[in-house]
Design an enzyme around this catalytic site. Structure first.
Site, PDB file in Angstrom:
ATOM      1  N   GLU B  30     -16.694 -37.800  14.967  1.00  0.00           N
ATOM      2  CA  GLU B  30     -18.120 -37.772  15.296  1.00  0.00           C
ATOM      3  C   GLU B  30     -18.889 -38.766  14.423  1.00  0.00           C
ATOM      4  O   GLU B  30     -18.845 -38.667  13.196  1.00  0.00           O
ATOM      5  CB  GLU B  30     -18.646 -36.348  15.093  1.00  0.00           C
ATOM      6  N   LEU B  68     -19.401 -33.993  20.414  1.00  0.00           N
ATOM      7  CA  LEU B  68     -19.241 -32.897  19.446  1.00  0.00           C
ATOM      8  C   LEU B  68     -18.342 -31.819  20.067  1.00  0.00           C
ATOM      9  O   LEU B  68     -18.797 -30.736  20.408  1.00  0.00           O
ATOM     10  CB  LEU B  68     -20.605 -32.345  19.048  1.00  0.00           C
ATOM     11  N   SER B  69     -17.090 -32.187  20.245  1.00  0.00           N
ATOM     12  CA  SER B  69     -16.118 -31.333  20.942  1.00  0.00           C
ATOM     13  C   SER B  69     -14.808 -31.384  20.175  1.00  0.00           C
ATOM     14  O   SER B  69     -13.848 -32.028  20.603  1.00  0.00           O
ATOM     15  CB  SER B  69     -15.894 -31.850  22.368  1.00  0.00           C
ATOM     16  N   GLU B  70     -14.762 -30.726  19.026  1.00  0.00           N
ATOM     17  CA  GLU B  70     -13.594 -30.860  18.141  1.00  0.00           C
ATOM     18  C   GLU B  70     -12.312 -30.401  18.808  1.00  0.00           C
ATOM     19  O   GLU B  70     -11.255 -30.992  18.625  1.00  0.00           O
ATOM     20  CB  GLU B  70     -13.801 -30.070  16.848  1.00  0.00           C
ATOM     21  N   PHE B  93     -16.275 -31.864   8.338  1.00  0.00           N
ATOM     22  CA  PHE B  93     -16.103 -30.858   7.284  1.00  0.00           C
ATOM     23  C   PHE B  93     -14.973 -29.907   7.705  1.00  0.00           C
ATOM     24  O   PHE B  93     -14.929 -29.492   8.867  1.00  0.00           O
ATOM     25  CB  PHE B  93     -17.385 -30.037   7.087  1.00  0.00           C
ATOM     26  N   ASP B  95     -14.615 -26.966   7.284  1.00  0.00           N
ATOM     27  CA  ASP B  95     -15.172 -25.699   7.780  1.00  0.00           C
ATOM     28  C   ASP B  95     -15.226 -25.658   9.314  1.00  0.00           C
ATOM     29  O   ASP B  95     -15.293 -24.583   9.903  1.00  0.00           O
ATOM     30  CB  ASP B  95     -16.591 -25.522   7.241  1.00  0.00           C
ATOM     31  N   HIS B 139     -20.190 -25.287   4.953  1.00  0.00           N
ATOM     32  CA  HIS B 139     -19.884 -26.711   4.756  1.00  0.00           C
ATOM     33  C   HIS B 139     -19.275 -26.957   3.369  1.00  0.00           C
ATOM     34  O   HIS B 139     -19.377 -28.065   2.843  1.00  0.00           O
ATOM     35  CB  HIS B 139     -21.155 -27.567   4.853  1.00  0.00           C
TER      36      HIS B 139
HETATM   37  C1  LIG Z   1     -18.645 -27.574  14.926  1.00  0.00           C
HETATM   38  C2  LIG Z   1     -19.482 -28.594  14.245  1.00  0.00           C
HETATM   39  N1  LIG Z   1     -19.204 -29.903  14.405  1.00  0.00           N
HETATM   40  C3  LIG Z   1     -19.948 -30.846  13.784  1.00  0.00           C
HETATM   41  C4  LIG Z   1     -21.003 -30.504  12.991  1.00  0.00           C
HETATM   42  C5  LIG Z   1     -21.799 -31.572  12.238  1.00  0.00           C
HETATM   43  N2  LIG Z   1     -23.111 -31.763  12.840  1.00  0.00           N
HETATM   44  C6  LIG Z   1     -24.185 -31.056  12.420  1.00  0.00           C
HETATM   45  S1  LIG Z   1     -25.541 -31.361  13.318  1.00  0.00           S
HETATM   46  C7  LIG Z   1     -24.740 -32.478  14.278  1.00  0.00           C
HETATM   47  C8  LIG Z   1     -25.457 -33.147  15.406  1.00  0.00           C
HETATM   48  C9  LIG Z   1     -26.054 -32.158  16.347  1.00  0.00           C
HETATM   49  O1  LIG Z   1     -26.662 -32.792  17.431  1.00  0.00           O
HETATM   50  P1  LIG Z   1     -27.453 -31.935  18.485  1.00  0.00           P
HETATM   51  O2  LIG Z   1     -26.628 -30.779  18.922  1.00  0.00           O
HETATM   52  O3  LIG Z   1     -27.927 -32.854  19.528  1.00  0.00           O
HETATM   53  O4  LIG Z   1     -28.674 -31.313  17.664  1.00  0.00           O
HETATM   54  P2  LIG Z   1     -29.845 -32.108  16.912  1.00  0.00           P
HETATM   55  O5  LIG Z   1     -29.360 -32.417  15.553  1.00  0.00           O
HETATM   56  O6  LIG Z   1     -30.170 -33.319  17.700  1.00  0.00           O
HETATM   57  O7  LIG Z   1     -30.978 -31.133  16.868  1.00  0.00           O
HETATM   58  C10 LIG Z   1     -23.402 -32.599  13.874  1.00  0.00           C
HETATM   59  C11 LIG Z   1     -22.415 -33.477  14.497  1.00  0.00           C
HETATM   60  C12 LIG Z   1     -21.255 -29.120  12.833  1.00  0.00           C
HETATM   61  N3  LIG Z   1     -22.240 -28.692  12.053  1.00  0.00           N
HETATM   62  N4  LIG Z   1     -20.497 -28.203  13.476  1.00  0.00           N
END
Ligand SMILES: Cc1ncc(C[n+]2csc(CCOP(=O)(O)OP(=O)(O)O)c2C)c(N)n1
Ligand SMILES: [Mg+2]
Lengths: 326, 335
Positions: B30, B68-70, B93, B95, B139
């Site tokens: 990501e 965001l699809s681990e 992370f 986590d 985290h």
């Molecule tokens: C399972 C997971 N993967 C990755 C992350 C890291 N992360 C935190 S916020 C974020 C972006 C989120 O984007 P969006 O869902 O569009 O929400 P926005 O920040 O735009 O409000 C990422 C990749 C996480 N917290 N949890």
């Protein structure tokens, strides 16, 4: 003069106050974080207020919401105590979670706020549970999960949509589409052009609204929440919105087009849009709104002052709130 | 030629050199490039803390941003590894492993054995781990014991920039799935790192400090903390040997046992929670294999059995500190 809005004057003032409180809370965090006063990292909801408040205006404490990493706005809109939130973000013993959770984990179950979340998509299954509990316990509560355009691609969200549909749960899936997941555009990361199509694929209705327009959100949310309360099942609600700041504080935002932030602030500020609508219609005056601005500013000042003065959690707290400590 | 490099830059260099050497090495994750589909700059992030910054311009075909699809992309990395690629999947992370663990522990970890030795899965799953960043409960975790428990996975957690480069190159070249854990509080730590590529074999602990009175076994951030404790204790006339495990699976117990046979005393330091941890595992093995050499009960210094707290006042107590380590050493000395 007649009131063209779906809320009486009191309701409009309440909505404005909630939005303004979120805005000032976040603007203040932006400054204080930049000064190094705040530990960890924070994700700010500034610019997105109309969505959270437009939805939460319909909810009571027995309605449950699950929030995201960008959770301050949802908390404030749902009625979580602002001073306790500020203290939590400062890591103080007087915080909403006694300083153990921090910005990403503010929760107040008594207010139906099931927690901000550090794990994307984690709220969706939890809210199916909240909706199931309402259904089984026979009350009219609904469960609302918020997630971003980025998190809309998590398996948990997609599985939950199917689950909510087959169980006809009073659940609402709110996509807060601000166009970016961190630095990645929704155009790259989401295959379908339309969240409404996605909802249809899961056997539920989908609605897209302009999330910078409080009234558009308020009306759409009213309909889908009523639908859920009446037992007609889940809905997806997409709010298209603007994130004023970076993904987190410290993000240089070089992925944005030149001038994008300035243009957003100038032309797509949900608070300005709200103010223009209600004053032009002659329902509220600038003086009434300015008075709220001043009260909110004073509240945030006080919250910061108290948070700074509050004690840190004592060493013994490290091993409390667990059923056993080793 | 060696020059000083941070752990963060050592990771970047290892990936860069391996991508240049072998075009089947790809990385996905990501925002590892950043700015995909957006109007602004390419390579806008280079990972959440900028670790992979610049790799996209050098190896555009080998760097892939993901949604965001681990579960999907970590699984895809594992699938591709069985089909001729050598993918590195970055799970920001550790986590976040909860959302993709099936692909790791039921799929990647089991293929080789379950398919009767016919499968190879050369995949590396990189992630940040550890506390101290004020990043709170979801985290900050040190989940090394969970992966170490699972047969089929190799688990690496380096303590310095030199080891990081060599171990990451080894991980990329290795034909088994490797969980590569990078302590975020060590990213800025610097040491001499050769420019040319080199691989450090797995299962070889490093004696970070030689000493004759007490053996301290550690990994990750606990190595610098143990070395700091050793410095304090030196002034008290206590001479500590500090062993950096470097890889937890496979684990080099021979080096630990040899050391304990010399010192007769063992302190295991682990940032993970105390039950079923690396500390308990090393302690049990030493108790079984070197019982007669022990002059004092084994000591363990670990995090408490709690989630990681947010407040700085609590998080600082959560992480095993040089003071707590020194205290445990004194205890083995009968002080
Ligand atoms: C399972 C997971 N993967 C990755 C992350 C890291 N992360 C935190 S916020 C974020 C972006 C989120 O984007 P969006 O869902 O569009 O929400 P926005 O920040 O735009 O409000 C990422 C990749 C996480 N917290 N949890
Ligand atoms: Mg977004």
């Amino acid at each position: 003069m007649s009131n063209p809005f779906p809320l009486e004057k009191d309701g409009l003032l309440d909505a404005y106050r909630r939005m303004k409180t979120i805005r000032e809370f976040e603007e203040r965090l932006h400054v204080d974080f930049g000064r190094g006063d705040i530990p960890g990292f924070v994700h700010l909801y500034a610019g997105e207020e109309a969505a959270g408040v437009g939805i939460m205006m319909h909810l009571q404490d027995h309605d449950r919401i699950a929030s995201t990493h960008r959770g301050h706005g949802h908390c404030i809109a749902k009625g979580v105590d602002v001073k306790a939130m500020m203290a939590e973000i400062y890591g103080k013993a007087t915080g909403s979670c006694a300083g153990k959770g921090g910005s990403m984990h503010i929760a107040d179950l008594s207010k139906g706020m099931m927690g901000a979340n550090g794990i994307l998509g984690a709220g969706a299954p939890l809210v199916c549970g909240a909706a199931l509990a309402a259904q089984k316990l026979g009350h009219d509560g609904v469960g609302i999960t918020f997630f971003g355009d980025g998190a809309s691609n998590q398996g948990t969200v997609l599985e939950s949509m199917n689950l909510a549909a087959i169980w006809n749960l009073p659940a609402i899936f709110v996509v807060e589409n601000n166009g970016y997941a961190e630095s990645t555009s929704v155009d790259y990361a989401v295959a379908s052009d339309s969240y409404v199509d996605r909802a249809t694929g899961f056997g539920m209705p989908g609605i897209t609204v302009d999330g910078t327009d409080f009234f558009a959100v308020y009306e759409a949310a009213g309909e889908v929440i009523k639908r859920a309360r009446e037992g007609a099942g889940p809905t997806l609600l997409e709010c298209k919105m603007i994130r004023f700041f970076g993904h987190f504080e410290g993000d240089a935002q070089t992925y944005r087009a030149p001038g994008e932030n300035e243009d957003n602030r100038k032309n797509r500020d949900c608070l300005k849009i709200f103010r223009a609508k209600v004053t032009e219609a002659g329902v509220l005056t600038d003086a009434e709104l300015d008075a709220i601005d001043a009260e909110v500013l004073a509240l945030i000042d006080e919250a910061v002052k108290e948070a700074k003065a509050a004690p840190l959690p004592g060493p013994a707290e490290l091993t409390t709130d667990v059923y056993v400590a080793y | 030629m060696a020059r000083t490099l941070s752990m963060k830059d050592a990771i970047n260099e290892a990936i860069d050199q391996e991508m240049a050497r072998d075009k089947t090495v790809i990385m996905m994750g990501e925002d590892i490039v950043g700015g995909a589909g957006a109007a602004g700059e390419d390579d806008a992030w280079g990972g959440v803390l900028g670790v992979s910054k610049g790799l996209y311009h050098k190896h555009p075909k080998q760097m892939i941003d993901t949604p965001l699809s681990e579960s999907a992309y970590v699984g895809a990395a594992i699938g591709a590894a069985t089909c001729g690629l050598r993918p590195i999947a970055e799970l920001m992370f550790i986590d976040f492993m909860g959302v993709c663990l099936d692909q790791i522990y039921n799929q990647a970890a089991k293929f080789r054995y379950m398919f009767g030795g016919k499968a190879e899965t050369p995949v590396v799953i990189r992630a940040m781990c550890g506390a101290g960043f004020r990043a709170a409960a979801q985290h900050s975790q040190m989940l090394t014991p969970i992966f170490t428990h699972i047969p089929g996975l190799k688990v690496v957690c380096p303590s310095n920039a030199y080891d990081t480069k060599g171990l990451l190159i080894q991980a990329i070249r290795d034909n088994d799935p490797v969980i590569f854990l990078e302590h975020k509080n060590l990213y800025a730590s610097e040491c001499d790192v050769p420019e040319e590529p080199y691989a450090i074999p797995f299962g070889e602990a490093n004696i970070a400090r030689e000493g004759s009175d007490v053996t301290i076994v550690a990994y990750g951030l606990m190595v610098p903390n143990s070395l700091a404790a050793a410095e304090t204790l030196k002034k008290e006339g206590i001479d500590c040997e500090v062993i950096d495990l470097r890889t937890l699976s496979p684990i080099d117990m021979d080096t630990v046992i040899e050391s304990v046979e010399e010192t007769g005393r063992l302190v295991c330091v682990d940032e993970a929670n105390p039950r079923c941890s690396i500390a308990t595992d090393v302690s049990a093995t030493v108790a079984r294999d070197a019982f007669k050499a022990l002059k004092a009960p084994i000591e363990m210094v670990t995090a408490p059995h709690t989630p990681v707290p947010f407040s700085p006042s609590l998080e600082d107590l959560y992480i095993p500190s040089p003071d707590r380590i020194a205290e445990a050493v004194r205890k083995t000395m009968g002080a």
